[in-house]
Design an enzyme around this catalytic site. Structure first.
Site, PDB file in Angstrom:
ATOM      1  N   GLY A   1     -10.958  -2.953   8.515  1.00 15.81           N
ATOM      2  CA  GLY A   1      -9.597  -2.960   7.987  1.00 15.81           C
ATOM      3  C   GLY A   1      -8.571  -2.249   8.840  1.00 15.81           C
ATOM      4  O   GLY A   1      -7.411  -2.098   8.435  1.00 15.81           O
TER       5      GLY A   1
ATOM      6  N   LYS B   1       7.781   1.954  18.237  1.00 15.96           N
ATOM      7  CA  LYS B   1       7.786   3.390  17.960  1.00 15.96           C
ATOM      8  C   LYS B   1       8.269   4.181  19.173  1.00 15.96           C
ATOM      9  O   LYS B   1       8.949   5.205  19.034  1.00 15.96           O
ATOM     10  CB  LYS B   1       6.384   3.829  17.542  1.00 15.96           C
ATOM     11  CG  LYS B   1       5.920   3.172  16.247  1.00 15.96           C
ATOM     12  CD  LYS B   1       4.435   3.373  15.998  1.00 15.96           C
ATOM     13  CE  LYS B   1       3.997   2.679  14.727  1.00 15.96           C
ATOM     14  NZ  LYS B   1       2.529   2.748  14.509  1.00 15.96           N
TER      15      LYS B   1
ATOM     16  N   ASN C   1       0.817  -1.212   0.000  1.00 19.10           N
ATOM     17  CA  ASN C   1       0.000   0.000   0.000  1.00 19.10           C
ATOM     18  C   ASN C   1       0.851   1.263   0.000  1.00 19.10           C
ATOM     19  O   ASN C   1       0.601   2.195  -0.767  1.00 19.10           O
ATOM     20  CB  ASN C   1      -0.927   0.010   1.226  1.00 19.10           C
ATOM     21  CG  ASN C   1      -2.006  -1.037   1.136  1.00 19.10           C
ATOM     22  OD1 ASN C   1      -2.351  -1.485   0.040  1.00 19.10           O
ATOM     23  ND2 ASN C   1      -2.557  -1.435   2.265  1.00 19.10           N
TER      24      ASN C   1
END
Length: 432
Positions: free
Chosen positions: A185, A203, A13
């Site tokens: 999703g 992160k 993507n």
């Protein structure tokens, strides 16, 4: 005009959107960088697989190694540890600038990769590795370079924020909110990395490394997920004026730095408390700048591609103008501190017998362990009857700031009381 050869590793993507920008906006990018950015190839596993954006077929190749060796800029968007690690090291060895969004790799092997890039004099950039489209890493390394950051606190995983927000707004249980996130999703088929906090921890390690100029890895992060958060916890927090968020927190303490990820109660009026759905936000506290908030979409092909291209343009400008590569600044060596070194407020939810003396027993244990109670609320669920004996009551306690070890000792002592049916939950409180 100078031409820079760009190799793209991965066409998912994000990779597909990066390829689209490089091909469709080539003139704009040339004007901004002073060089033509020529996409020379896209490394994929299957050249014939359908893709969101179809680049010219001739660009696709399965020989990633050959592609890397001939590039000026390598964009790694494959994800995972291997072969991404090997290809990044190969790119660095051949003098290429590297742009990556691979938070998992940076959290595990970031320190070693940064050292390799420093030694080779090349740039390793990774704005897309944290919070998608939100420009947070460059402000920390550049805009706040003359300041002293004291704390970074962020919602850096959109999946968990969507789940907790759905539980808060609809009263849904965790499993139902997760099912809805999967249907829409936001959650992967295997959501473990998100709901157990591992993605946020990766992160957090990156944010801590940049904020405190010391290289931290995933193993340095204390990590707790949201699977234990119940609709009852959410409702109780809401009733008390709080909202529950999964936060990545990196803060400078006496003697070092604490890096942790866990569900946290925030006042609903706190800027992070208002972050809804799958959005991300990072709250930075600095000595001179004060409090700063960065908010936006934390995932998705186009938003993340925006962050990638910001790094690509910055790197291309450096290659045109000359000068050494820049990764991160490691001017300090601050040890990572265990969770026991943390001092914060806590929320404790108890199920207790509704009888005289219960509150005094609980208060005495808090006092014995040096933990001060800020507030206590009691809700009686079942009155005392002759047939059933003592009734039951729900106790919600918020402490003043206390040490992790003292709080843990208090909770263990409370569990041993014969008037306590269960300790339903213990959550940390921030932002008060």
């Amino acid at each position: 005009m100078k031409t820079l050869k760009v190799a793209l590793l991965g066409a998912g993507n994000v990779g597909s959107q990066v390829a689209r920008i490089l091909l469709e906006d080539s003139d704009v990018l040339a004007a901004r960088t002073g060089a033509r950015l020529e996409l020379v190839g896209i490394a994929v596993r299957n050249v014939d697989a359908p893709r969101e954006y179809a680049a010219p077929q001739a660009l696709y190749t399965t020989d990633a190694s050959a592609l890397v060796r001939g590039a000026d800029i390598v964009i790694e968007l494959m994800g995972g540890l291997e072969p991404a690690r090997t290809l990044i090291l190969e790119a660095i060895e051949h003098g290429a600038t590297v742009v990556t969004g691979n938070k998992a790799l940076l959290a595990v092997d970031g320190p070693a990769l940064y050292e390799k890039a420093d030694a080779a004099g090349v740039q390793l950039s990774y704005e897309a590795a944290v919070a998608g489209a939100i420009p947070i890493l460059r402000p920390i390394t550049d805009s706040l370079a003359g300041d002293k950051i004291t704390r970074v606190m962020g919602i850096v995983n959109g999946t968990t924020n969507f789940i907790l927000d759905a539980m808060d707004s609809t009263g849904a249980e965790f499993s139902d909110a997760l099912a809805e996130a999967t249907r829409l999703g936001y959650a992967e088929a295997d959501p473990t990395a998100d709901i157990e906090g591992h993605d946020a921890a990766a992160k957090g390690a990156i944010l801590a490394s940049l904020a405190f100029h010391t290289r931290y890895a995933l193993e340095d992060v204390h990590c707790e997920g949201i699977t234990g958060v119940t609709a009852t916890d959410i409702a109780a927090a809401k009733d008390a004026g709080y909202v529950i968020k999964l936060l990545a927190i990196a803060e400078k303490l006496d003697g070092g730095v604490s890096v942790r990820v866990h569900p946290t109660l925030l006042p609903r009026e706190h800027p992070l408390g208002a972050v809804r759905g799958a959005f991300n936000a990072v709250f930075v506290e600095a000595e001179s700048a004060g409090e700063l908030m960065f908010y936006g979409r934390g995932a998705g092909g186009s938003p993340t591609a925006s962050a990638v291209m910001g790094d690509v343009v910055s790197a291309a400008r450096r290659l045109v103008l000359g000068g050494p590569g820049r990764t991160d600044s490691t001017i300090e060596v601050l040890p990572v501190l265990p969770i026991d070194a943390v001092s914060t407020q806590y929320y404790i939810h108890l199920d207790a017998a509704d009888q005289p003396g219960v509150l005094s027993k609980i208060s005495a244990l808090f006092a014995e362990n040096g933990v001060s109670i800020e507030s206590m609320r009691q809700t009686v669920h079942r009155e005392h009857t002759e047939n059933e004996g003592p009734g039951s009551a729900e106790l919600r306690i918020v402490t003043h700031r206390a040490g992790e070890a003292a709080l843990a000792a208090t909770v263990e002592a409370i569990k041993g009381l014969d008037v306590i049916n269960s300790v339903t939950s213990v959550l940390r409180v921030e932002g008060v």
